[in-house]
Write an enzyme that holds these catalytic residues in place. Structure first.
Site, PDB file in Angstrom:
ATOM      1  N   ASP A  30     -26.539  -9.536  -4.730  1.00  0.00           N
ATOM      2  CA  ASP A  30     -27.600  -8.715  -4.155  1.00  0.00           C
ATOM      3  C   ASP A  30     -27.108  -7.281  -3.983  1.00  0.00           C
ATOM      4  OD1 ASP A  30     -30.025  -8.086  -3.157  1.00  0.00           O
ATOM      5  OD2 ASP A  30     -29.756  -9.054  -1.214  1.00  0.00           O
TER       6      ASP A  30
ATOM      7  N   CYS B  74     -26.526   8.589  28.727  1.00  0.00           N
ATOM      8  CA  CYS B  74     -26.189   8.908  30.113  1.00  0.00           C
ATOM      9  C   CYS B  74     -25.375  10.204  30.114  1.00  0.00           C
ATOM     10  CB  CYS B  74     -25.369   7.763  30.706  1.00  0.00           C
ATOM     11  SG  CYS B  74     -24.598   8.224  32.261  1.00  0.00           S
TER      12      CYS B  74
ATOM     13  N   GLU C 290       3.989   1.641  -1.198  1.00  0.00           N
ATOM     14  CA  GLU C 290       4.570   1.914  -2.524  1.00  0.00           C
ATOM     15  C   GLU C 290       3.512   2.482  -3.467  1.00  0.00           C
ATOM     16  OE1 GLU C 290       7.712  -1.170  -4.086  1.00  0.00           O
ATOM     17  OE2 GLU C 290       6.274  -2.117  -2.726  1.00  0.00           O
ATOM     18  N   PHE C 291       2.297   1.923  -3.358  1.00  0.00           N
ATOM     19  CA  PHE C 291       1.203   2.390  -4.214  1.00  0.00           C
ATOM     20  C   PHE C 291       0.958   3.881  -3.972  1.00  0.00           C
ATOM     21  CE2 PHE C 291      -3.152   3.297  -5.351  1.00  0.00           C
ATOM     22  CZ  PHE C 291      -3.329   2.599  -6.541  1.00  0.00           C
ATOM     23  N   ASP C 292       0.895   4.253  -2.677  1.00  0.00           N
ATOM     24  CA  ASP C 292       0.634   5.659  -2.346  1.00  0.00           C
ATOM     25  C   ASP C 292       1.714   6.576  -2.896  1.00  0.00           C
ATOM     26  OD1 ASP C 292      -1.704   5.157  -1.163  1.00  0.00           O
ATOM     27  OD2 ASP C 292      -0.948   5.101   0.892  1.00  0.00           O
TER      28      ASP C 292
ATOM     29  N   TYR D 231     -21.639  -9.586 -15.367  1.00  0.00           N
ATOM     30  CA  TYR D 231     -22.195 -10.895 -15.741  1.00  0.00           C
ATOM     31  C   TYR D 231     -22.936 -10.907 -17.076  1.00  0.00           C
ATOM     32  CZ  TYR D 231     -25.923  -8.496 -13.107  1.00  0.00           C
ATOM     33  OH  TYR D 231     -26.801  -7.568 -12.630  1.00  0.00           O
TER      34      TYR D 231
ATOM     35  N   LYS E 272     -34.446 -17.675  -6.191  1.00  0.00           N
ATOM     36  CA  LYS E 272     -34.133 -16.842  -5.020  1.00  0.00           C
ATOM     37  C   LYS E 272     -34.123 -17.692  -3.756  1.00  0.00           C
ATOM     38  CE  LYS E 272     -35.744 -12.532  -5.177  1.00  0.00           C
ATOM     39  NZ  LYS E 272     -35.293 -11.171  -4.987  1.00  0.00           N
TER      40      LYS E 272
ATOM     41  N   GLU F 109     -24.909 -18.993 -12.249  1.00  0.00           N
ATOM     42  CA  GLU F 109     -24.140 -17.887 -11.667  1.00  0.00           C
ATOM     43  C   GLU F 109     -24.717 -17.505 -10.316  1.00  0.00           C
ATOM     44  OE1 GLU F 109     -24.626 -14.728 -14.482  1.00  0.00           O
ATOM     45  OE2 GLU F 109     -23.308 -15.666 -15.951  1.00  0.00           O
TER      46      GLU F 109
ATOM     47  N   ASP G  74       0.848  -1.202   0.000  1.00  0.00           N
ATOM     48  CA  ASP G  74       0.000   0.000   0.000  1.00  0.00           C
ATOM     49  C   ASP G  74       0.880   1.247   0.000  1.00  0.00           C
ATOM     50  OD1 ASP G  74      -1.989  -1.768   0.205  1.00  0.00           O
ATOM     51  OD2 ASP G  74      -2.693  -1.157   2.205  1.00  0.00           O
TER      52      ASP G  74
ATOM     53  N   ARG H   3     -30.144   1.070 -13.747  1.00  0.00           N
ATOM     54  CA  ARG H   3     -31.219   0.455 -14.524  1.00  0.00           C
ATOM     55  C   ARG H   3     -32.353   1.449 -14.801  1.00  0.00           C
ATOM     56  NH1 ARG H   3     -34.989  -3.764 -15.452  1.00  0.00           N
ATOM     57  NH2 ARG H   3     -36.529  -3.312 -13.876  1.00  0.00           N
TER      58      ARG H   3
ATOM     59  N   LYS I 160     -28.727 -19.448 -16.851  1.00  0.00           N
ATOM     60  CA  LYS I 160     -28.826 -18.886 -18.200  1.00  0.00           C
ATOM     61  C   LYS I 160     -28.509 -19.969 -19.224  1.00  0.00           C
ATOM     62  CE  LYS I 160     -27.161 -14.412 -16.596  1.00  0.00           C
ATOM     63  NZ  LYS I 160     -26.034 -13.500 -16.446  1.00  0.00           N
TER      64      LYS I 160
ATOM     65  N   GLU J 252     -23.360  -5.942 -11.348  1.00  0.00           N
ATOM     66  CA  GLU J 252     -23.961  -5.525 -10.089  1.00  0.00           C
ATOM     67  C   GLU J 252     -22.951  -4.758  -9.251  1.00  0.00           C
ATOM     68  OE1 GLU J 252     -26.999  -6.605 -10.249  1.00  0.00           O
ATOM     69  OE2 GLU J 252     -27.856  -6.561  -8.226  1.00  0.00           O
TER      70      GLU J 252
ATOM     71  N   CYS K  33     -23.845   3.686  36.127  1.00  0.00           N
ATOM     72  CA  CYS K  33     -23.663   4.670  37.210  1.00  0.00           C
ATOM     73  C   CYS K  33     -24.982   5.128  37.827  1.00  0.00           C
ATOM     74  CB  CYS K  33     -22.866   5.865  36.708  1.00  0.00           C
ATOM     75  SG  CYS K  33     -23.794   6.879  35.551  1.00  0.00           S
TER      76      CYS K  33
ATOM     77  N   CYS L 162     -18.971   8.265  34.708  1.00  0.00           N
ATOM     78  CA  CYS L 162     -19.489   6.953  34.303  1.00  0.00           C
ATOM     79  C   CYS L 162     -18.338   6.181  33.642  1.00  0.00           C
ATOM     80  CB  CYS L 162     -20.655   7.179  33.348  1.00  0.00           C
ATOM     81  SG  CYS L 162     -21.430   5.675  32.786  1.00  0.00           S
TER      82      CYS L 162
ATOM     83  N   CYS M 149     -28.919   4.962  33.983  1.00  0.00           N
ATOM     84  CA  CYS M 149     -27.723   4.321  33.412  1.00  0.00           C
ATOM     85  C   CYS M 149     -27.450   3.003  34.141  1.00  0.00           C
ATOM     86  CB  CYS M 149     -26.525   5.260  33.536  1.00  0.00           C
ATOM     87  SG  CYS M 149     -24.993   4.483  33.017  1.00  0.00           S
TER      88      CYS M 149
ATOM     89  N   LYS N 214     -26.388 -14.897  -7.842  1.00  0.00           N
ATOM     90  CA  LYS N 214     -27.235 -13.717  -8.042  1.00  0.00           C
ATOM     91  C   LYS N 214     -26.823 -12.691  -6.994  1.00  0.00           C
ATOM     92  CE  LYS N 214     -32.000 -12.244  -8.722  1.00  0.00           C
ATOM     93  NZ  LYS N 214     -31.874 -11.011  -8.001  1.00  0.00           N
TER      94      LYS N 214
END
Ligand code: IVH
Length: 680
Positions: free
Chosen positions: A127, A434, A44-46, A235, A322, A123, A42, A146, A298, A183, A419, A440, A416, A125
């Site tokens: 979410d 509280c 080196e990337f930065d 997909y 589903k 495949e 990370d 969409r 599919k 997705e 306390c 506390c 509380c 699905k």
């Protein structure tokens, strides 16, 4: 002439360097976010990213919206324009039953000529929220949601910030233009982080990863979208002439262009193989780092799609199975009330242990008082629990048929649990807290624990050490950390000379932590990392913040009334000011820019005048330059239009709300050229 040639050569050199860095960083992103196998650290990337940012800033003629530097997004509010899809975006027919999957298979076979050989592709699905990406000459040019299937929102700026979406494709055998659909997901880890941040600023938690992904994709500010940790699986490849007649092959080819295509896709020869796949993932889905809500089946052969055809909204060559949301009915045993560092009370339900989604569940979050009320929870109720993205499940509803007669509604605590102080509930907030922040225990230690965390002061010590120091009366608050002596620490159990010295030196190192993180570390209610950053860069030093009125505080970008109120009240407490003064004496950073720098403006041409810069200019860097000029010429830079604004410097597509407000208040709206004239 010689000079001209040399100049051109230098530029060519710079362009080459920029391209090399862009290619390298694109590849690093691909290996990290698509293939899960980082090729550089990370750090080196930065460093490389900073080099590229510098070169691009110094050479704005090489600006490219698809450069890896553009993945951080922009702070400018955007409006999403609606764009028609080239191919309408269909949905899938859904089923929850195995027998309907068998019906689907029979229907497909009936519609195809007798003896036609074909396979299915199974495949996951995903979410999340669907997206359609358009590429031209290997570059991402548009990303549409969409919408209504015919036209969607143009969310390209936000999608550009998703690291697994290639901005530039690999190799050179990709088609000149095509669309690819998939997705956008929010992985569980990002979802948990987001809900934690929301709790910190008093926002209610988001219900599930799907809503969170959809919300993030539509955030107006792409810099915010960039921080949401979204991911994207593809997909569905669309173009007039596809590379292969097999969907499975096409997705493999798309993977070679740099797209994230699931490795969990398989081919199935018959219905039994499909059912096996469904059953396998119904259990295994809980081990994925993101949510799936089913399986998509599919027909693999693309040329059969036309034969099978479409209904008005769905293709006949695919179907979604589903999963039933796995839930369990369990008995509520009791409710624990936890006290957080800001005094907020979080109720947690203790449940009769039950198997759910691959693990044994004994507890469920209830979040706050309103959620208990909304569920109308009674003592000894039987409740349904469900797992969303979070590790700890939530109670979704009560099984009223099992309610024990005469059982009382849950009465929320009024004192509380630690306390005994009477709890307070502020208007507009969902929970009680509280108010005894000085006496506390979980609030005291919780604040110190927050203070030392990595994102705050980054002091190398864990919760147990804080508890130990507190229990041994060495610290009562976080300022006391800076008074600790290694001789006292080394006497504690588990400590020795070396570990005590390490702790003290880590505490000393924290004195260089920048102001914005110190402000976050103070643990003021609702002041999360983001708010602390804005406040630090708007007010620049702590005294300005302490002196600010509630109105001035809430004029800062993204600082609402709740945060402003909390800050204002916090700074009015004597003991808090005393702590700040002590921390100041120990040498912590309480200003953003050194006072000398503030006074070193180039001229005072803009003295006493307040400016806002909005819209896009020739490059994003240009806007930063203009803002810098305002400060260098003695002007004040604002983040929102208000009565104190004198000028709004507007580029292309300026923020609509800013312009509206400026017009309402009769403020001057000027162009970049007019602004530059003011400096002459
Ligand atoms: S194919 C014409 N494949 O599910 C068919 N959709 O309920 C296009 N989804 O709108 C969709 N994973 O947002 C397809 N592997 C997958 C999917 C998938 C999730 C979503 C997609 C679609 C919705 C339909």
């Amino acid at each position: 002439m010689q000079g001209l040639i040399k100049g051109n050569m230098d530029k060519k050199n710079i362009e080459n360097q920029i391209n090399e860095l862009r290619n390298l960083l694109n590849r690093c992103n691909y290996e990290y976010y698509v293939k899960n196998s980082p090729i550089i650290s990370d750090y080196e990337f930065d460093i490389k990213l900073k080099q590229l940012e510098k070169l691009e800033k110094e050479n704005p003629e090489f600006f490219d919206p698809n450069s890896p530097t553009q993945r951080v997004g922009s702070d400018e509010n955007q409006e999403f324009k609606q764009v028609y899809h080239k191919y309408s975006m269909l949905s899938l027919a859904n089923t929850y039953s195995e027998s309907e999957i068998r019906d689907f298979d029979s229907r497909v076979r009936k519609l195809l000529p007798l003896g036609e050989q074909f396979e299915y592709v199974c495949e996951l699905k995903f979410d999340g929220t669907s997206i359609s990406l358009t590429y031209e000459n290997g570059l991402l040019i548009r990303a549409l949601t969409r919408g209504d299937g015919q036209k969607g929102d143009d969310v390209t700026n936000n999608v550009r910030t998703i690291k697994s979406v290639p901005l530039k494709l690999y190799g050179n055998d990709f088609p000149k233009d095509f669309e690819i659909r998939g997705e956008i997901l929010m992985p569980h880890s990002s979802f948990e982080k987001l809900n934690k941040e929301r709790a910190e600023i008093g926002e209610p938690p988001l219900a599930n990863c799907r809503n969170a992904a959809a919300g993030a994709l539509k955030t107006q500010n792409s810099a915010v979208a960039a921080k949401r940790g979204l991911d994207c699986y593809l997909y569905y490849l669309l173009m007039d002439s596809l590379p292969s007649d097999s969907h499975f092959e096409n997705m493999k080819i798309a993977r070679s262009w740099g797209f994230k295509v699931s490795e969990n896709t398989v081919k199935a020869k018959n219905i039994e193989e499909i059912i096996n796949f469904i059953n396998y993932w119904d259990k295994e889905r809980y081990n994925l780092p993101y949510d799936i809500d089913g399986i998509v089946i599919k027909v693999d052969k693309i040329s059969l799609r036309d034969t099978l055809g479409y209904t008005a909204k769905t293709p006949r060559w695919a179907i979604a199975y589903k999963f039933k949301a796995e839930e369990a009915a369990v008995k509520l045993l009791s409710i624990d009330y936890q006290v957080g560092r800001t005094g907020i009370i979080t109720p947690v339900a203790n449940l009769e242990p039950a198997h759910l989604a691959g693990s044994i569940v004994k507890r469920a979050t209830l979040h706050n008082e309103d959620i208990i009320k909304g569920l109308d929870l009674h003592e000894n109720d039987t409740v349904y629990i469900e797992k969303g993205g979070e590790i700890i499940p939530k109670i979704t509803r009560v099984d009223l048929s099992k309610r024990v007669e005469g059982s009382k509604p849950i009465e929320y605590i009024t004192k509380c649990p630690v306390c005994g102080t009477l709890l307070v509930r502020n208007e507009g907030e969902a929970g009680r807290y509280c108010p005894n922040y000085l006496g506390c225990k979980p609030q005291i230690t919780g604040k110190i624990i927050h203070f030392v965390t990595r994102k705050a002061m980054n002091i190398n010590c864990g919760e147990a050490t804080i508890e130990l120091l507190y229990n041994n009366k060495l610290i009562q608050n976080y300022a006391d950390l800076y008074e600790l002596k290694s001789d006292d620490v080394k006497k504690l159990e588990r400590f020795g000379q070396k570990s005590a010295e390490n702790l003290i030196s880590s505490i000393n190192d924290s004195k260089t932590v920048p102001f914005e993180r110190v402000l976050y570390a103070l643990g003021i209610r609702f002041v999360g990392e983001g708010a602390a950053k804005t406040l630090a860069s708007t007010f620049l030093y702590i005294d300005a913040l302490i002196a600010a009125s509630k109105e001035q505080l809430s004029e800062a970008q993204d600082i609402g009334e709740i945060i402003a109120d909390s800050l204002y009240t916090w700074f009015r407490k004597r003991e808090n000011i005393e702590i700040i003064n002590r921390l100041r004496r120990y040498g912590l950073q309480f200003e953003m820019v050194k006072t000398e720098d503030l006074n070193s403006s180039l001229s005072d041409k803009l003295q006493g005048q307040s400016f806002i810069v909005t819209g896009s200019f020739v490059t994003p860097q240009r806007r930063e330059e203009l803002e810098k000029m305002v400060k260098e010429f003695g002007g004040k830079l604002q983040t929102s239009v208000n009565s104190k604004t004198d000028f709004v410097v507007a580029g292309q597509k300026p923020g609509a709300s800013k312009i509206k407000k400026a017009e309402q208040l009769g403020k001057k709206i000027i162009s970049e050229e007019e602004f530059l004239k003011m400096l002459e």
